[in-house]
Design an enzyme around this catalytic site. Sequence first.
Site, PDB file in Angstrom:
ATOM      1  N   GLU A  93      -0.256  -0.232  -4.898  1.00 26.02           N
ATOM      2  CA  GLU A  93      -1.572  -0.892  -4.825  1.00 26.02           C
ATOM      3  C   GLU A  93      -1.450  -2.406  -5.027  1.00 26.02           C
ATOM      4  O   GLU A  93      -2.049  -2.986  -5.941  1.00 26.02           O
ATOM      5  CB  GLU A  93      -2.547  -0.274  -5.820  1.00 26.02           C
ATOM      6  CG  GLU A  93      -2.875   1.165  -5.462  1.00 26.02           C
ATOM      7  CD  GLU A  93      -4.053   1.738  -6.242  1.00 26.02           C
ATOM      8  OE1 GLU A  93      -4.358   1.226  -7.316  1.00 26.02           O
ATOM      9  OE2 GLU A  93      -4.658   2.708  -5.749  1.00 26.02           O
ATOM     10  N   GLU A  98      -2.986   9.059  -2.306  1.00 23.33           N
ATOM     11  CA  GLU A  98      -3.448   9.525  -3.622  1.00 23.33           C
ATOM     12  C   GLU A  98      -4.882  10.013  -3.507  1.00 23.33           C
ATOM     13  O   GLU A  98      -5.695   9.432  -2.786  1.00 23.33           O
ATOM     14  CB  GLU A  98      -3.459   8.378  -4.645  1.00 23.33           C
ATOM     15  CG  GLU A  98      -2.121   7.870  -5.088  1.00 23.33           C
ATOM     16  CD  GLU A  98      -2.281   6.754  -6.127  1.00 23.33           C
ATOM     17  OE1 GLU A  98      -3.312   6.698  -6.834  1.00 23.33           O
ATOM     18  OE2 GLU A  98      -1.369   5.927  -6.211  1.00 23.33           O
TER      19      GLU A  98
HETATM   20  C1  GLA Z   1      -4.331   4.196  -8.535  1.00 19.21           C
HETATM   21  C2  GLA Z   1      -2.868   4.012  -8.866  1.00 19.21           C
HETATM   22  C3  GLA Z   1      -2.293   5.138  -9.655  1.00 19.21           C
HETATM   23  C4  GLA Z   1      -3.251   5.614 -10.719  1.00 19.21           C
HETATM   24  C5  GLA Z   1      -4.568   5.963 -10.069  1.00 19.21           C
HETATM   25  C6  GLA Z   1      -5.593   6.489 -11.057  1.00 19.21           C
HETATM   26  O1  GLA Z   1      -4.581   4.798  -7.353  1.00 19.21           O
HETATM   27  O2  GLA Z   1      -2.090   3.815  -7.727  1.00 19.21           O
HETATM   28  O3  GLA Z   1      -1.084   4.708 -10.232  1.00 19.21           O
HETATM   29  O4  GLA Z   1      -3.444   4.613 -11.653  1.00 19.21           O
HETATM   30  O5  GLA Z   1      -5.105   4.816  -9.498  1.00 19.21           O
HETATM   31  O6  GLA Z   1      -6.753   6.897 -10.392  1.00 19.21           O
END
Ligand code: GLA
Length: 709
Positions: free
Chosen positions: A187, A346
Amino acid sequence: MIAAAETEMITAGETVIIAAVKNDKNTQQEIFMKKILFPQVKGMIHGGDYNPDQWLDRPDILAEDIRLMKEAGVNSATLGVFAWSAYEPVEGEFHFDWLVQIMDELYKNGIYTILATPTGARPAWLDKAYPEAMRVSKAGVRNMHGLRHNHCITSPKFQEKAGILIRRLAQRVKDHPGLILWHINNELGGECYCPLCQEKFRGYLKEKFNNDIQKLNAEWWTAFWSHTFNDFDQIDAPMAQGEGSIMGLNLSWKEFTTWNMAQYITFEREILKEITPDVPVTTNFMHLYPGLDYHRLAKELDVVCWDSYPVYHNDYEPMSAVAGLNSFDHAIIRNLKRDQPFMLMESTPSLVNWHPFNKLRRPGVHRLSSVQAIACGSDTVQYFQWRKGRGSFEQYHGAVIDHLGRSDTRVFRDVADVGTVLKKLEPVTGSRIEAKAAVLFDWSNRWAIDNLPGLSKDKKKYEMTCCAQYESLLRLGVETDVVAVDEDLSRYALVVAPMLYLLKPGMADRLKAYVEAGGKLVMTYLSGYVNENTLNFLGGFPGDGLKSLFGLFSEEIDTLYPSDRNHAVFGDGSVYEIVDYCEIIRVEDEAAEVVATYQDDFYRNTPVVTRKKNGAGEAWYVAARMDQKGMERIYAQCLEEAGVACSPQPEGVEYHVRTNGEERFGFWLNHTDEKKTVTVKAGKELIGATDVDGEICLEPYGVAVVQFS
Ligand code: GLA
Ligand code: ZN
C-alpha cells in the site's frame, strides 16, 4: 469466427496470453480471448497475507496452518509483507531459511507463494542508524521511528538498505517453483517533505518547464500576490506553514509525488527483474486513494491488484450503495490493465479493526463480496489475514483463523465455501469484461477540483459523482468501464465525462474526434475550466475548443446551500431534482437542442440539458448536478440510439458478463436481504451445477453465475 489454427500462445513473463487473430477480410483485428495471470495455478487464486514470521517459535501452529489452508481450499499465500526484521534482525545479518522452509512446505501442499518485498516497514536498527530514511512531515518535522510506511523513498540510504535486502531475498528464492508473483512494498503512499525530496521536486519542475522559470511563472500565474520566482531554487514544496496558495504548485507537487513513486517502484522492480525476469510484479492499491495517480503507477506493473474493505451493514446507506462503490473501485482497478484480469489482493473474511464501527459480515455476504470481485474481473480472492496475531495493532482484525484456532467457525466455513465456489468458477479464469460504456476518471482532475478555491468546501465530490454515473449505468444493466482520460475511447458507444474540470493537452481534440466518429459523449457542469497547470481557459467554459462541440458556453456557476433545490424540466414534462451546482449556460448555436430547462430561481426556463449532433455522434451537456433518475434517462436514450441493449435488473441486483471470446459468463449479485428473481438465458449455473433457462430466484445476498450455452 476464430480459426483454431490461428490461435497461438504468447508468453509475457509468467503471464500467458492466449491470443487469436480474427480473420476478417477488411480488418485484421487481434482479439485477446483469455489471459491467464498464473499458468502454474489451476483456476482462480484463493489465499491471503500470511505472517509465519510472527510465529516462528510455534512450529505446531505453522504445521496446522498448512492443514487448515488445504481444508479452506487455499492455493496461495502472500508472505513476508512486513518481514524485514525477520530477514535482517541486525544490519548485514540475513536469515532466509525460515522463509524457504515455509515456501517448500506450502508448495508441497499445492500452495503457491506471492512474495512481498518487506519495505513497507523498517526495523528500529535502520532508523536509529540512518534517520534520513524516515519521512519529514508537511510541517517540516522529521518523523521518529514507528508505525509503517514511514520511509523517505528518495533517501539514498533507505534505497541502499532496501536494495541490498531485496537483492539477497530474490537471489535466495529465484529458483523456487512456488514463487508466482512479487508484491512490491505494501500500500505505497504518503508524502515526504525532506530536503532531498524537495530538491528532487525542483529537478522535476525544471524538466517539466524546460528549465524556463518564466514559463512556470506564467502557467502558475505567480504575479498574483507578488509570488513570482526568479529561479527554480526559490521554490519549496507546499509546506503547512509555507506556500499553499498557488494551485499550479499544489498540483505539481501531487504529480511529482506520483512520479517519484513510479521511480521507487521501478527501483525495486529492476532488482527483481534482473534476478527473476519471468516473475511478474505487482503492488497493492487502495480504495480511491487520493495521494497517487494509479493510472501512472500501473504502467510500472505486470499485474494490478487492490485491497477492498467496504463498510458493509452500516446505518447510513443501503447495502446496494456500499456494493456500488465497491464495484466502481473494482472497475477502476480492472481498467488499469483492461486486457487482463486484476487481483483482489486483500479483503476481510469477517471484519476489520479500523472502520468507525467494526461490524461482522452477515451470513452470505462473504460469498457475495468475493463473487462480486470475480464478476467485476478479478481472478483472485485474497484476504488480510490468514491468522490473527496475538498482539499489537491488528490483533482484533478479522482473519480466517481466529485466536480460537479452530476450523469449525462461521468465518472459516464462509472462507472454505468461497474456496469451493472458486473451484466451480474455474472456467471463468482469464476471461474479461467487454464494456460498451465508460466513465472518465482522472487523478490530476481530482486533485485540481479538491484544491479549487471556490464553489463549496464539502460538496465538490468528484469521485462520488463519477461513482454515481457508473452506478446509474450498472442499474441500466450496461457494462461500464472506468477509464483514464488517455484511454482509447473508440471502443465505447457512450462516454461520460463528469466534472472534467482540467483538460490535459489534446483532450478536447480527442473528445471531439470521438464524437465526430459516432460516439455519444455526456459532459457535465464544471468541465473544461483549466489547462493541465490549472490556468483558466479564456472566452468561456468548456474551453480549449469544446464550446463548439456542445454549441454553448457556461456564463456563471451557482453553488447551492445543502437545503436549496432546483429542478430540470424535460420536454415531456418530467421533472428531476438538482442539488449543489447549477451552471447558467448560453446556447448560441442553432444546432444545439435544448432538452431540459431550469424550473426555479432567477435562471428558470434557461437551458440545463442540451444535445448537439457533430459528425456521426452527439455531445450532451448537463449543466447541473441532476439526480440519478434524470441522468439514467439521458444514458438510456443515448444507449438506445446507439443500438446498445440494456439489461436492467431488479432493484439491488448487480449484473456483469465476462467473456473469453468463445464463452460468456453472466453474474447476478443480490445486494439485498430479500429474495430476487432474475431472468436468464439458457445455460448452466456453475455454483449449483444446474441447468437454467428463464428465471433464477436469488436468495437474500445470493449470487448466480451462468455459463451461457
Ligand atoms: C491494509 C494493509 C494490511 C492490513 C489491512 C487491515 O490493507 O495492506 O497490511 O493492515 O489494511 O485492514
Ligand atoms: Zn524525503
